[in-house]
Design a protein around this motif. Structure first.
Motif, PDB file in Angstrom:
ATOM      1  N   HIS A 127      -1.537  -8.648  11.199  1.00 20.18           N
ATOM      2  CA  HIS A 127      -1.749  -7.474  11.393  1.00 20.18           C
ATOM      3  C   HIS A 127      -1.161  -6.682  10.161  1.00 20.18           C
ATOM      4  N   PRO A 128       0.312  -6.855  10.058  1.00 20.83           N
ATOM      5  CA  PRO A 128       0.946  -6.075   8.903  1.00 20.83           C
ATOM      6  C   PRO A 128       0.598  -6.602   7.393  1.00 20.83           C
ATOM      7  N   GLU A 129       0.246  -7.804   7.522  1.00 22.82           N
ATOM      8  CA  GLU A 129      -0.489  -8.227   6.086  1.00 22.82           C
ATOM      9  C   GLU A 129      -1.847  -7.642   5.874  1.00 22.82           C
ATOM     10  N   LEU A 130      -2.768  -7.721   6.879  1.00 19.01           N
ATOM     11  CA  LEU A 130      -3.948  -7.092   6.872  1.00 19.01           C
ATOM     12  C   LEU A 130      -3.733  -5.613   6.388  1.00 19.01           C
ATOM     13  N   LYS A 131      -2.877  -4.835   7.046  1.00 18.98           N
ATOM     14  CA  LYS A 131      -2.799  -3.372   6.752  1.00 18.98           C
ATOM     15  C   LYS A 131      -2.471  -3.187   5.256  1.00 18.98           C
ATOM     16  N   MET A 132      -1.277  -4.179   4.984  1.00 24.02           N
ATOM     17  CA  MET A 132      -0.877  -3.721   3.559  1.00 24.02           C
ATOM     18  C   MET A 132      -2.120  -4.116   2.519  1.00 24.02           C
ATOM     19  N   VAL A 133      -2.886  -5.163   2.643  1.00 22.48           N
ATOM     20  CA  VAL A 133      -3.972  -5.431   1.774  1.00 22.48           C
ATOM     21  C   VAL A 133      -5.015  -4.377   1.770  1.00 22.48           C
ATOM     22  N   LEU A 134      -5.417  -3.912   2.936  1.00 27.21           N
ATOM     23  CA  LEU A 134      -6.376  -2.859   3.044  1.00 27.21           C
ATOM     24  C   LEU A 134      -5.896  -1.538   2.613  1.00 27.21           C
ATOM     25  N   GLU A 135      -4.645  -1.125   2.461  1.00 22.89           N
ATOM     26  CA  GLU A 135      -4.114   0.001   1.839  1.00 22.89           C
ATOM     27  C   GLU A 135      -4.017  -0.262   0.294  1.00 22.89           C
ATOM     28  N   GLN A 136      -3.864  -1.452  -0.015  1.00 24.79           N
ATOM     29  CA  GLN A 136      -3.617  -1.646  -1.531  1.00 24.79           C
ATOM     30  C   GLN A 136      -5.043  -1.659  -2.175  1.00 24.79           C
ATOM     31  N   GLN A 137      -5.832  -2.068  -1.483  1.00 23.89           N
ATOM     32  CA  GLN A 137      -7.281  -2.552  -1.986  1.00 23.89           C
ATOM     33  C   GLN A 137      -8.334  -1.078  -1.743  1.00 23.89           C
ATOM     34  N   ASN A 138      -8.085  -0.527  -0.704  1.00 25.11           N
ATOM     35  CA  ASN A 138      -9.012   0.665  -0.217  1.00 25.11           C
ATOM     36  C   ASN A 138      -9.688   1.535  -1.597  1.00 25.11           C
ATOM     37  N   HIS A 139      -8.965   1.887  -2.377  1.00 27.58           N
ATOM     38  CA  HIS A 139      -9.399   2.664  -3.357  1.00 27.58           C
ATOM     39  C   HIS A 139     -10.027   1.885  -4.476  1.00 27.58           C
ATOM     40  N   ARG A 140     -10.336   0.686  -4.639  1.00 29.02           N
ATOM     41  CA  ARG A 140     -11.114  -0.074  -5.441  1.00 29.02           C
ATOM     42  C   ARG A 140     -12.461  -0.604  -5.104  1.00 29.02           C
ATOM     43  N   ASP A 141     -12.635  -0.498  -3.923  1.00 35.92           N
ATOM     44  CA  ASP A 141     -14.166  -1.200  -3.426  1.00 35.92           C
ATOM     45  C   ASP A 141     -15.141  -0.110  -3.125  1.00 35.92           C
ATOM     46  N   SER A 142     -16.141  -0.600  -2.499  1.00 35.14           N
ATOM     47  CA  SER A 142     -17.373   0.371  -2.344  1.00 35.14           C
ATOM     48  C   SER A 142     -17.281   1.216  -1.086  1.00 35.14           C
ATOM     49  N   ALA A 143     -18.464   1.794  -0.851  1.00 40.71           N
ATOM     50  CA  ALA A 143     -18.197   2.815   0.173  1.00 40.71           C
ATOM     51  C   ALA A 143     -18.429   2.139   1.767  1.00 40.71           C
ATOM     52  N   GLY A 144     -18.898   0.903   1.456  1.00 37.19           N
ATOM     53  CA  GLY A 144     -18.912  -0.138   2.613  1.00 37.19           C
ATOM     54  C   GLY A 144     -17.386  -0.612   3.012  1.00 37.19           C
ATOM     55  N   TYR A 145     -16.951  -1.135   2.145  1.00 36.71           N
ATOM     56  CA  TYR A 145     -15.599  -1.744   2.151  1.00 36.71           C
ATOM     57  C   TYR A 145     -14.672  -0.527   2.825  1.00 36.71           C
ATOM     58  N   LYS A 146     -14.666   0.736   2.023  1.00 40.17           N
ATOM     59  CA  LYS A 146     -13.944   1.786   2.611  1.00 40.17           C
ATOM     60  C   LYS A 146     -14.060   2.247   3.931  1.00 40.17           C
ATOM     61  N   SER A 147     -15.244   2.279   4.348  1.00 41.59           N
ATOM     62  CA  SER A 147     -15.609   2.667   5.837  1.00 41.59           C
ATOM     63  C   SER A 147     -15.139   1.714   6.859  1.00 41.59           C
ATOM     64  N   ARG A 148     -15.518   0.188   6.533  1.00 37.99           N
ATOM     65  CA  ARG A 148     -14.644  -0.639   7.233  1.00 37.99           C
ATOM     66  C   ARG A 148     -13.203  -0.831   7.408  1.00 37.99           C
ATOM     67  N   ALA A 149     -12.571  -0.424   6.193  1.00 33.07           N
ATOM     68  CA  ALA A 149     -11.321  -0.431   5.986  1.00 33.07           C
ATOM     69  C   ALA A 149     -10.583   0.536   7.099  1.00 33.07           C
ATOM     70  N   ALA A 150     -11.164   1.715   6.976  1.00 35.20           N
ATOM     71  CA  ALA A 150     -10.665   3.069   7.462  1.00 35.20           C
ATOM     72  C   ALA A 150     -10.757   2.578   8.945  1.00 35.20           C
ATOM     73  N   LYS A 151     -11.931   2.010   9.590  1.00 37.32           N
ATOM     74  CA  LYS A 151     -12.001   1.619  10.920  1.00 37.32           C
ATOM     75  C   LYS A 151     -11.007   0.446  11.354  1.00 37.32           C
ATOM     76  N   THR A 152     -10.940  -0.430  10.627  1.00 38.79           N
ATOM     77  CA  THR A 152      -9.795  -1.396  10.907  1.00 38.79           C
ATOM     78  C   THR A 152      -8.435  -0.914  10.852  1.00 38.79           C
ATOM     79  N   LEU A 153      -8.019   0.143   9.848  1.00 40.04           N
ATOM     80  CA  LEU A 153      -6.692   0.692   9.892  1.00 40.04           C
ATOM     81  C   LEU A 153      -6.510   1.535  10.896  1.00 40.04           C
ATOM     82  N   ALA A 154      -7.546   2.177  11.398  1.00 41.74           N
ATOM     83  CA  ALA A 154      -7.519   3.083  12.669  1.00 41.74           C
ATOM     84  C   ALA A 154      -7.210   2.239  13.845  1.00 41.74           C
ATOM     85  N   LYS A 155      -7.792   1.038  14.100  1.00 38.25           N
ATOM     86  CA  LYS A 155      -7.572   0.144  15.182  1.00 38.25           C
ATOM     87  C   LYS A 155      -6.138  -0.346  15.184  1.00 38.25           C
ATOM     88  N   LEU A 156      -5.659  -0.834  13.821  1.00 38.95           N
ATOM     89  CA  LEU A 156      -4.420  -1.080  13.827  1.00 38.95           C
ATOM     90  C   LEU A 156      -3.028  -0.099  14.009  1.00 38.95           C
TER      91      LEU A 156
END
Length: 190
Positions: A156-185
């Motif tokens: 979970h800490p690694e996943l959070k770090m990756v999602l926060e680092q990559q979130n700005h670079r990817d598509s709307a679909g990625y950003k949406s799922r990343a936001a939901k996953t970060l909220a769950k984390l």
């Protein structure tokens, strides 16, 4: 259907959605062919075809339990995949499997999937998430990793770090799922 008929069908040119549905319905009554279908998935990774992986993905949506006798072969074959179309389908099957194991806590899955198999999925999902892959594979990998983090506390800490680092670079679909996953984390304290 025989092995030879399955091979011929899967390698006869691009199959339509209707043809895939018909093939899935037939395979749902012939679990003895699932190992051969998985062999076709891995063989087609070296070609331009993805009929086998598309069929496999749709069959697993109906009969995920058919994967279990072949889970070792499935997990060992994941890291060598190169075709984005095949990776997408296999990442989707990983997500289904992790949901059955962690979310549904289905004893058929929890009692038949080994820690080594879970670790192979964990490794390949991180590779798909951080690698140069299409969004769908990343999104499915993200979900699998969230579930795997319920067992492996470092995930979970690694996943959070990756999602926060990559979130700005990817598509709307990625950003949406990343936001939901970060909220769950965050709900879990990460």
């Amino acid at each position: 259907m025989t092995e030879q008929q399955l091979h011929a069908t899967l390698n006869s040119g691009r199959l339509s959605k209707a043809e895939i549905t018909q093939l899935v319905d037939q395979l749902a009554t012939q679990p003895e062919l699932i190992g051969h279908l998985l062999d076709e998935v891995f063989a087609q990774d070296k070609t331009d075809s993805f009929n086998a992986s598309w069929t496999f993905d749709h069959l697993m949506r109906k009969k995920l339990v058919y994967l279990l006798p072949h889970f070792e072969k499935f997990t060992k074959g994941l890291e060598g995949l190169k075709s984005e179309s095949i990776i997408r389908s296999m990442a989707h099957v990983c997500e289904f499997s992790m949901e059955a194991y962690f979310k549904a806590k289905d004893p058929v899955f929890t009692q038949n999937i080994s820690p080594e198999q879970l670790e192979r999925i964990l490794t390949v999902c991180f590779d798909w998430l951080i690698g140069e892959h299409k969004v769908a594979a990343k999104v499915f990998a993200m979900s699998s990793l969230y579930y795997l983090g319920l067992k492996y506390d470092w995930v979970h800490p690694e996943l959070k770090m990756v999602l926060e680092q990559q979130n700005h670079r990817d598509s709307a679909g990625y950003k949406s799922r990343a936001a939901k996953t970060l909220a769950k984390l965050r709900k879990l304290g990460f």
